[in-house]
Design an enzyme around this catalytic site. Structure first.
Site, PDB file in Angstrom:
ATOM      1  N   VAL A 183       0.835  -1.206   0.000  1.00 31.77           N
ATOM      2  CA  VAL A 183       0.000   0.000   0.000  1.00 31.77           C
ATOM      3  C   VAL A 183       0.870   1.256   0.000  1.00 31.77           C
ATOM      4  O   VAL A 183       0.573   2.222  -0.703  1.00 31.77           O
ATOM      5  CB  VAL A 183      -0.978  -0.001   1.195  1.00 31.77           C
ATOM      6  CG1 VAL A 183      -1.787   1.291   1.245  1.00 31.77           C
ATOM      7  CG2 VAL A 183      -1.919  -1.197   1.113  1.00 31.77           C
ATOM      8  N   CYS A 184       1.965   1.233   0.744  1.00 35.74           N
ATOM      9  CA  CYS A 184       2.864   2.394   0.787  1.00 35.74           C
ATOM     10  C   CYS A 184       3.481   2.627  -0.587  1.00 35.74           C
ATOM     11  O   CYS A 184       3.600   3.767  -1.037  1.00 35.74           O
ATOM     12  CB  CYS A 184       3.950   2.191   1.837  1.00 35.74           C
ATOM     13  SG  CYS A 184       3.305   2.010   3.520  1.00 35.74           S
ATOM     14  N   ASP A 185       3.860   1.560  -1.269  1.00 36.50           N
ATOM     15  CA  ASP A 185       4.409   1.638  -2.612  1.00 36.50           C
ATOM     16  C   ASP A 185       3.408   2.325  -3.550  1.00 36.50           C
ATOM     17  O   ASP A 185       3.763   3.273  -4.262  1.00 36.50           O
ATOM     18  CB  ASP A 185       4.729   0.225  -3.103  1.00 36.50           C
ATOM     19  CG  ASP A 185       5.279   0.195  -4.515  1.00 36.50           C
ATOM     20  OD1 ASP A 185       6.501   0.031  -4.645  1.00 36.50           O
ATOM     21  OD2 ASP A 185       4.502   0.309  -5.474  1.00 36.50           O
TER      22      ASP A 185
END
Length: 161
Positions: free
Chosen positions: A57-59
């Site tokens: 999700v951070c990516d």
């Protein structure tokens, strides 16, 4: 506000900030291991806070903000995590991230404390977005209620325009 990680409640250290608050000062570390404070950032800014830049999700989130950064005038986007600066730099290089500046809170955890984003149980930062104006006033805040969910990109981008 209750915040969860994979459905389980978590505890955030510090006080959650609100629109209209003055942004607290901090010392973060850049990819060259140099300190960066609030005074080192200027103009309109978006602080994108993520648990770990090298996760799914951070990516997605950092790539989205990187793409949007090229469309914004006079706005700087900073991604802040507990990841070591070396890891942030490697990830940005591998992902082709050039429009977002990564900063790490690994050394002092000051940002996590002062912005109310440090997760006591995990030693990571929760997912949040802060938009600041030229006078260091917070004009938009989002603490994602579920850490593994993406933020409201459109609301953050509208707030900075």
């Amino acid at each position: 506000m209750e915040i969860t990680f994979q459905g389980n409640p978590i505890t955030l250290k510090g006080i959650q900030l609100r629109v209209g608050d003055k942004a607290p000062d901090f010392t973060l570390i850049n990819n060259e291991l140099q300190p960066v404070t609030l005074q080192d950032t200027k103009g309109k800014r978006i602080f994108v806070v993520v648990p770990s830049i090298d996760t799914g999700v951070c990516d997605i989130e950092v790539r989205k903000f990187n793409e949007e950064a090229s469309k914004l005038n006079n706005v700087t986007i900073y991604t802040i995590s507990m990841d070591l600066p070396f890891a942030q730099g490697r990830w940005c290089g591998a992902a082709g991230i050039k429009n977002v500046i990564t900063l790490s809170d690994y050394k002092t955890r000051e940002f996590g404390d002062r912005y109310g984003v440090y997760i006591n149980e995990l030693g990571l930062l929760t997912r949040a977005v802060f938009v600041l104006d030229e006078d260091n006033t917070i004009t938009y805040v989002e603490y994602c209620s579920e850490v593994t969910d993406e933020p409201n990109y459109e609301a953050a981008l509208q707030a900075v325009k």
